[in-house]
Design a protein around this motif. Structure first.
Motif, short mmCIF file in Angstrom:
data_model
loop_
_atom_site.label_atom_id
_atom_site.label_comp_id
_atom_site.label_asym_id
_atom_site.label_seq_id
_atom_site.Cartn_x
_atom_site.Cartn_y
_atom_site.Cartn_z
N ILE A 255 0.78 -1.24 0.17
CA ILE A 255 -0.17 0.17 0.18
C ILE A 255 0.83 1.40 0.16
N GLY A 256 1.98 1.27 0.94
CA GLY A 256 2.90 2.51 0.96
C GLY A 256 3.58 2.57 -0.19
N GLY A 257 4.16 1.65 -1.03
CA GLY A 257 4.85 1.67 -2.20
C GLY A 257 4.09 2.22 -3.15
N PHE A 258 2.72 1.70 -3.35
CA PHE A 258 1.80 2.54 -4.19
C PHE A 258 1.54 3.95 -4.06
N LEU A 259 1.50 4.38 -2.80
CA LEU A 259 1.46 5.78 -2.43
C LEU A 259 2.59 6.71 -2.77
N VAL A 260 3.84 6.10 -2.64
CA VAL A 260 5.11 6.74 -3.00
C VAL A 260 5.18 7.02 -4.52
N GLY A 261 4.73 5.67 -5.26
CA GLY A 261 5.11 5.79 -6.50
C GLY A 261 4.09 6.83 -6.99
N LEU A 262 2.92 7.00 -6.47
CA LEU A 262 2.23 8.08 -7.04
C LEU A 262 2.60 9.25 -6.79
N GLY A 263 3.23 9.56 -5.37
CA GLY A 263 3.91 10.88 -5.26
C GLY A 263 4.95 11.28 -6.15
N LEU A 264 5.83 10.19 -6.33
CA LEU A 264 7.00 10.55 -7.01
C LEU A 264 6.56 10.96 -8.58
N SER A 265 5.40 10.32 -9.08
CA SER A 265 4.87 10.79 -10.53
C SER A 265 4.40 12.00 -10.52
N VAL A 266 3.84 12.32 -9.37
CA VAL A 266 3.40 14.03 -9.37
C VAL A 266 4.54 14.76 -9.43
N ILE A 267 5.62 14.52 -8.53
CA ILE A 267 6.75 15.50 -8.35
C ILE A 267 7.52 15.48 -9.64
N ALA A 268 7.32 14.57 -10.61
CA ALA A 268 7.94 14.31 -11.90
C ALA A 268 7.43 15.48 -12.76
N ARG A 269 6.03 15.80 -12.69
CA ARG A 269 5.37 16.81 -13.25
C ARG A 269 5.75 18.28 -12.94
N MET A 270 6.76 18.48 -11.77
CA MET A 270 7.03 19.72 -11.64
C MET A 270 7.68 20.42 -12.45
N GLN A 271 7.97 21.70 -12.52
CA GLN A 271 8.87 22.31 -13.70
C GLN A 271 10.22 21.98 -13.45
N SER A 272 10.75 21.70 -12.18
CA SER A 272 12.06 21.31 -11.98
C SER A 272 12.07 20.15 -11.08
N PRO A 273 12.05 18.80 -11.48
CA PRO A 273 11.80 17.68 -10.57
C PRO A 273 13.02 17.53 -9.56
N GLU A 274 14.33 17.98 -10.12
CA GLU A 274 15.26 17.71 -9.10
C GLU A 274 15.14 18.67 -7.87
#
Length: 396
Positions: free
Chosen positions: A123-142
């Motif tokens: 469950i937690g890993g799914f949530l983390v994957g979801l969060g990482l995918s959202v951060i990747a959509r930021m203008q500056s992911p780093e």
């Protein structure tokens, strides 16, 4: 040149500014809640040893199952992240995560704990994957990943300082109480996070062609992430046990490691302030090289200053390098799928470190764990060399 299209326009008045500091912090909480037990470091493993009286080997298998579950959950996120409303999903996943932690602290049997923690990890890993995918959509992911690591280390420091003491007073349930508290805080933040829809324009390949991710650089980067996480977690999960065998008390260890962890935040903050100003190759090679060097310093853990500095520097390089590794992957993908895939491999590494440690530690064979970790970091640098150089040349 890698696409860095403009961030989505803020439309909901209660939402934070998409690329502001507060939004990055809230996204960091979202991407941390499912895997916060990792940021408690060896104190989570030691909670099973000291709170339940389990062997070091058994405790290692429990924490490893938690992380393998996280890898499985993150893999599911890779498949579904493009087709889901991340906010509605978070509203469902976070309460489920809290309920699983409540059930966990009522179980004392090793076998049942391995099973329930695998489920929790999924469950937690799914949530983390979801969060990482959202951060990747930021203008500056780093920068987003840098803030993610900063939050993890800051609150991980608080946990490392307090959890061992609370376990001594209330038993192993105190460790789960810390996880539940963090998840509740995260749940309260979700309504204020901007929407972050996928970037409409697909990123270009580093060779200038209009197509999807280049397979070989991606695989090399994923291999580097796996080795990096395996090496660091293999040592970090046994940091408390290594300290015990070196003659330190639990109180000394919790204080020392909490301070080391807090200082390590500077590694993530450095990424947030610098970004890709100097490319990705130079920061990664310097960071991984320092990580390997100071991992070997753990051989001299009986010297307090060396033990403290080794924990501090490896923590700093851990936060620093992972931001660039995840940013390296995110640069190829506008939807965040590759970032979620990087999360899968990252969690496989986090799980494999303590698993290998549990297999070789015996009654205290920390020398082999340290040597294996240092060797894995050297291989990590070799795998990361080509994709980082290729991306730097493309951006130039």
């Amino acid at each position: 040149m890698i696409d860095t299209s403009t961030a989505p326009i803020k439309t909901n008045p209660r939402h934070l500014t998409p690329d502001g500091l507060a939004a990055a912090i809230f996204l960091a909480f979202l991407s941390t809640a499912g895997l916060f037990y990792v940021n408690l470091g060896g104190s989570f493993l030691s909670a099973f040893v000291d709170g339940l009286g389990l062997s070091r080997e058994s405790a290692g298998y429990i924490t490893s199952s938690n992380k393998y579950g996280a890898a499985f959950g993150a893999f599911i996120a890779v498949l579904l992240v493009k087709h889901m409303n991340w906010r509605k999903t978070a509203y469902f996943v976070l309460p489920t995560l809290i309920l699983t932690d409540v059930i966990s602290f009522q179980i004392a049997d090793e076998t049942f704990l391995i099973a329930i923690r695998f489920f929790h990890g999924s469950i937690g890993g799914f949530l983390v994957g979801l969060g990482l995918s959202v951060i990747a959509r930021m203008q500056s992911p780093e920068k987003g990943y840098g803030m993610l690591l900063a939050v993890q280390y800051t609150f991980g420091s608080v946990g490392i300082f307090t959890v061992p003491k609370l376990v001594g007073l209330f038993g192993h349930a105190a460790a789960f109480g810390a996880l539940i508290t963090f998840s509740l805080i995260t749940l309260a933040m979700v309504p204020f996070i901007p929407d972050y829809p996928p970037r409409e324009k697909a990123p270009a390949r580093p060779d200038g062609k209009k197509s999807s991710v280049m397979l070989v650089p991606l695989l090399l980067t994923l291999a580097a992430i796996f080795l990096f996480q395996t090496a660091n977690m293999g040592v970090a999960d046994y940091a408390f046990e290594l300290g015990k065998d070196s003659g330190y008390t639990m109180s000394e260890l919790s204080n020392l490691l909490a301070v080391a962890n807090l200082i390590s935040v500077s590694g993530a903050l450095l990424v947030y302030s610098v970004g890709t100003r100097y490319g990705r190759l130079l920061p990664l090679m310097v960071g991984v090289g320092l990580a390997a060097t100071f991992t070997l310093a753990f051989h001299f853990s009986e010297i307090p200053a060396v033990y403290f500095i080794a924990n501090t520097v490896t923590g700093m390089t851990w936060a620093f390098c992972m931001s660039y590794f995840l940013g390296l992957i995110a640069a190829f993908d506008g939807h965040g799928q590759m970032a979620a895939l990087g999360g899968v491999i990252s969690k496989m590494g986090l799980a494999s470190g303590p698993l290998i440690g549990a297999m070789v530690v015996g009654e205290g064979n920390f020398t082999l764990i340290i040597n294996l970790a240092a060797g894995a970091l050297v291989l990590c640098a070799l795998f990361a060399l080509s994709p980082a150089l290729r991306l730097d040349r493309a951006n130039t």
